[in-house]
Scaffold this active site. Structure first.
Site, PDB file in Angstrom:
ATOM      1  N   SER A  75       8.358  39.736  -7.945  1.00  0.00           N
ATOM      2  CA  SER A  75       9.654  39.579  -7.343  1.00  0.00           C
ATOM      3  C   SER A  75      10.276  41.027  -7.627  1.00  0.00           C
ATOM      4  O   SER A  75      10.175  41.765  -8.500  1.00  0.00           O
ATOM      5  CB  SER A  75      10.471  38.651  -7.972  1.00  0.00           C
ATOM      6  N   ASP A  98      15.026  41.215  -2.093  1.00  0.00           N
ATOM      7  CA  ASP A  98      13.798  40.490  -2.403  1.00  0.00           C
ATOM      8  C   ASP A  98      12.420  41.224  -2.040  1.00  0.00           C
ATOM      9  O   ASP A  98      12.339  41.916  -1.067  1.00  0.00           O
ATOM     10  CB  ASP A  98      14.060  39.094  -1.539  1.00  0.00           C
ATOM     11  N   ARG A 136       2.976  33.540  -3.473  1.00  0.00           N
ATOM     12  CA  ARG A 136       2.683  33.803  -4.796  1.00  0.00           C
ATOM     13  C   ARG A 136       2.486  32.689  -5.668  1.00  0.00           C
ATOM     14  O   ARG A 136       3.059  31.676  -5.468  1.00  0.00           O
ATOM     15  CB  ARG A 136       4.209  34.495  -5.371  1.00  0.00           C
ATOM     16  N   ASP A 190      19.748  30.823  -0.087  1.00  0.00           N
ATOM     17  CA  ASP A 190      18.374  30.281   0.050  1.00  0.00           C
ATOM     18  C   ASP A 190      17.804  29.750  -1.112  1.00  0.00           C
ATOM     19  O   ASP A 190      16.853  28.965  -1.432  1.00  0.00           O
ATOM     20  CB  ASP A 190      17.382  31.326   1.073  1.00  0.00           C
ATOM     21  N   HIS A 191      18.188  30.556  -2.454  1.00  0.00           N
ATOM     22  CA  HIS A 191      17.340  30.309  -3.516  1.00  0.00           C
ATOM     23  C   HIS A 191      17.717  29.374  -4.419  1.00  0.00           C
ATOM     24  O   HIS A 191      17.159  28.780  -5.481  1.00  0.00           O
ATOM     25  CB  HIS A 191      17.344  31.668  -4.286  1.00  0.00           C
ATOM     26  N   ARG A 247      12.995  41.607  -8.862  1.00  0.00           N
ATOM     27  CA  ARG A 247      14.194  40.775  -9.737  1.00  0.00           C
ATOM     28  C   ARG A 247      14.721  42.005 -10.396  1.00  0.00           C
ATOM     29  O   ARG A 247      14.069  42.212 -11.494  1.00  0.00           O
ATOM     30  CB  ARG A 247      13.257  39.842 -10.617  1.00  0.00           C
TER      31      ARG A 247
END
Length: 801
Positions: A686, A204, A489, A139-140, A688
């Site tokens: 995030s 995520d 965000r 999806d990213h 991340r």
């Protein structure tokens, strides 16, 4: 039936349920007191196991203990209830904020950007399959630009080798693979995997979206996901529980999004750190399941571990409409046993009450999701702050607000405006959250309405929300402009790479109204729009429109966008080309030395907000998520130098100027270990993992801050970097770039399993003066082991040899 009788029946049913055959079958005929559970469908939580675990929890804590819903679900996933709940907790009286819980999640979900590194780490463990069900969601990596079909084709061509890698890993290890265009991870999880009482991890930060379906869903880094995938217990500091009591009912222009926009303003981006947010009260029953998911999704913006709602009829309606009657039936049986709501008398650490009847729409931003302004005050604020009054674009959808309810409420507004001859004055983008949503909107009409209004319907992917957006309006970088989005965000530069784009967060309804007006000062409650006929048009409150779920069940996704699922196949080769610039196998980090750290130097002292976007930018850098050396070239490249105020500038000891990642690479090549100094909530945003991996790869051994965001602090420890905070925040002013640092007590603390204090001896680069700085840490026994081994992955690999 009286409450005491219900409680007695629950206890009896659970004790009888536990008395089962060794094979796990219930030998008696099914009845209320002895329910059987479906164990054949991997998408149904392991309710029988969870019920047994919950019985153990009640034995450990005492049958009279009153638990919140969060505690019930979390504790029922403990690997060893007695060890986790009674070790160092004053006999179980001080669990919250103290206990280190060892948990066994039921499922892991990974989005394509973070899945690359998670799978590269999992591969080093040399296992034939995952210990628990898992899924990969592409999806990213799709850029939003011209529209769904064109953007998807371009995205697949540009990222084919990454998608091939992910699909081949899915086939080899038996992980469900959702292809590009299938949907955004959180919407797909809500539609397919989330279930009451489930506990899952997701790579995520907005994984808590599933809390809208009474799921404990926690955002983590890839190393955390790997722990769960190999079957190892996953550690979590027992969260405190923040209760949010909802009373009355939303009306007019207020929406579920406004609940969390308002709460973010109250709590700030740090106020939820260390808490699970649990919603309760009569107002809960007035919300849809997807509305609850919206609220939980943005709980990440206040730093909460996760958020959730109690099991209620809206969940059953949603499960059945998404073709999961079996999950709904099993969840009801499980709730009959443990009660998927807080016990009467359960205590929250803090309670906030929100009156839905008086809640007005809010708009949050710019540049931070907690700057909350009521709609009635927004025009005045825009003018006082000199924010742009022209709206460049309105963007709705994303994982936060792309539900059928959201889209049909907006469609009613758009249809009404079109009939009055009014079209959007700003660019208007729509992102469906999944192909199931898209196909249902196509079947029922809203998709056609959006297109008739000139809206650009993007692919079922993250797109502009995460910086995957090529703007078509000619706005150049450096040009101040305003956009309104229904996203979650809004950090500076996040959406389009332009540091001067101001993203204001609002409900889809408010975004749509302002897109039609083309103005940030428009208030649809009080203002009208001119029409070609000269008449004034005013929107009807969107609560008049919208449907919680479609009249017919959701339309299934098209076949090409459904999950690819198969048994693990060891014969499958993982698709990584040796010459790839996108993917690279991992080399293990070196273990911690058998000594204190000496000769460290401060690479840069950062001031202001330093998010994971700051440490590891997304957007065009997403293409390097599977190649650690290449993506490390963006490390801290939007951080602000505290000494000079410059962005992405650091100075070496010889006075030469460099970008921050260039200086870090220079020091790496010179074998010069370093640390970063920063302010509050370092690493917010995030989940991340690259924001920890990249500094580690470049030579970071310590990060010293005033405070950390939860996920990032954990990610650092998983990669062998020591996160320390100032015992006295004023000491931030006593340490500077190029200062030389050595640790005192760090080795002993690590070898003692996290016990002990750590000081830093600092030699000033400018004066040569030596001083000591007292620090604090939150390193647990397991985390100390990760750091000593060099990383969590090193330790897991050793254990699986």
């Amino acid at each position: 039936m009286r409450a005491i009788e219900i409680a007695a029946r629950r206890g009896a049913s659970l004790r009888q349920l536990i008395a089962r055959s060794p094979r796990g079958d219930i030998t008696r005929p099914r009845s209320f007191a002895t329910p059987t559970f479906d164990t054949s469908n991997p998408r149904i939580p392991p309710y029988l196991k969870l019920a047994r675990n919950y019985e153990k929890v009640k034995q450990v804590l005492g049958r009279g203990s009153a638990l919140t819903l969060a505690e019930k679900i979390v504790y029922s996933h403990l690997d060893n209830a007695e060890d986790s709940l009674l070790t160092g907790t004053n006999g179980g009286r001080d669990i919250r904020g103290t206990a280190n819980l060892k948990l066994k999640p039921d499922r892991v979900a990974m989005q394509d950007a973070s899945a690359q590194m998670a799978l590269l780490q999992f591969m080093t463990c040399n296992l034939p399959t995952t210990a628990i069900p898992a899924s990969i969601h592409c999806d990213h990596l799709i850029v939003g630009e011209k529209g769904a079909e064109s953007d998807l084709d371009s995205g697949i061509k540009m990222n084919q080798e990454v998608f091939d890698f992910l699909e081949s890993a899915g086939k080899k290890y038996g992980i469900e693979f959702w292809p590009p265009g299938a949907g955004i991870i959180h919407q797909s999880v809500l539609e397919n995997y989330a279930a009451p009482g489930l506990m899952m991890l997701g790579t995520d930060s907005h994984t808590p979206n599933a809390g809208g379906l009474s799921t404990i869903a926690i955002g983590v880094g890839g190393a955390d996901a790997v722990e769960a995938l190999v079957g190892a217990p996953w550690e979590l500091k027992a969260p405190r529980v923040l209760g949010v009591k909802l009373i009355n009912k939303l009306s007019g222009w207020a929406s579920p999004k406004d609940i969390i926009l308002n709460l973010a303003g109250q709590l700030t981006v740090r106020g939820g750190t260390g808490f699970i947010i649990e919603y309760f009260g009569p107002g809960v029953e007035t919300l849809s399941c997807t509305g609850m998911a919206t609220v939980c999704n943005m709980g990440a913006e206040v730093g909460a571990t996760t958020s959730l709602f109690p099991f209620n009829p809206a969940h059953v309606r949603y499960l059945e409409s998404t073709h999961r009657h079996d999950v709904a039936a099993e969840a009801k049986k499980f709730s009959d046993i443990i009660g998927l709501r807080a016990d009467e008398g359960a205590k929250y650490d803090q309670v906030i009450t929100i009156d839905l009847a008086t809640l007005e729409p809010h708009i949050n931003g710019p540049f931070t999701p907690d700057l909350s302004t009521p709609l009635s005050q927004f025009k005045k604020t825009v003018q006082e702050e000199n924010w742009p009054e022209k709206l460049s674009a309105g963007l709705i959808g994303s994982c936060t607000n792309s539900s059928y309810e959201d889209m049909t409420r907006v469609e009613g507004m758009v249809r009404e405006a079109l009939e009055a001859g009014v079209k959007p004055a700003s660019d208007f983008y729509i992102t469906p959250g999944s192909d199931q949503i898209r196909e249902t909107l196509r079947r029922d009409g809203p998709l056609e309405t959006f297109q008739e209004a000139g809206g650009i319907v993007l692919s079922n992917a993250c797109g502009p929300c995460i910086g995957q957006w090529t703007r078509q309006d000619g706005v150049q970088k450096g040009t101040p402009n305003a956009i309104l989005t229904s996203y979650n965000r809004n950090f500076r530069g996040r959406n389009d790479g332009n540091l001067d784009t101001m993203n204001f967060l609002a409900s889809p309804e408010i975004v749509t109204a302002m897109a039609f007006a083309g103005s940030t000062t428009f208030n649809p409650i009080t203002d009208s729009l001119p029409t070609a006929s000269g008449k004034e048009f005013r929107f009807t409150p969107p609560s008049f429109f919208g449907k919680e779920i479609p009249q017919q069940p959701f339309e299934p996704a098209r076949p090409e966008f459904q999950a690819v699922a198969s048994a693990p196949d060891a014969s499958v080769d993982i698709a990584i080309a040796p010459t790839s610039a996108r993917l690279a196998l991992l080399e293990p980090f070196e273990p911690f030395p058998d000594s204190e750290l000496t000769g460290l130097r401060v690479l840069v002292k950062v001031t202001g907000k330093c998010t994971t976007d700051t440490i590891s930018a997304a957007g065009p850098w997403l293409k390097y998520k599977g190649h650690l050396p290449n993506i490390s070239a963006n490390t801290l490249n939007t951080a602000t130098n505290a000494a000079t105020g410059e962005v992405n500038v650091a100075y070496d000891a010889d006075g030469s100027s460099h970008t921050i990642p260039d200086l870090a690479q220079r020091w790496r090549e010179a074998a010069q270990p370093w640390l970063v100094v920063a302010e509050h909530n370092y690493g917010e945003g995030s989940a991340r993992e690259h924001a920890a991996l990249q500094p580690r790869y470049l030579g970071a051994r310590v990060v010293l801050t005033k405070s950390f965001a939860r996920i990032h602090e954990t990610n650092l420890k998983k990669q062998g970097v020591v996160p320390l905070t100032f015992a006295n925040e004023a000491d931030y002013d006593r340490i500077h770039a190029n200062d030389e640092v050595e640790t005192i007590g760090l080795l002993d603390m690590l070898k003692s399993g996290g016990q002990g204090q750590v000081k830093l001896r600092v030699k000033s680069f400018k004066t040569g003066e030596v001083s000591e700085i007292q620090t604090k840490h939150a390193v647990s026994r397991d985390q100390a082991g990760f750091i000593l081994a060099g990383s969590a992955l090193n330790l897991l690999s050793q254990q699986n040899k």
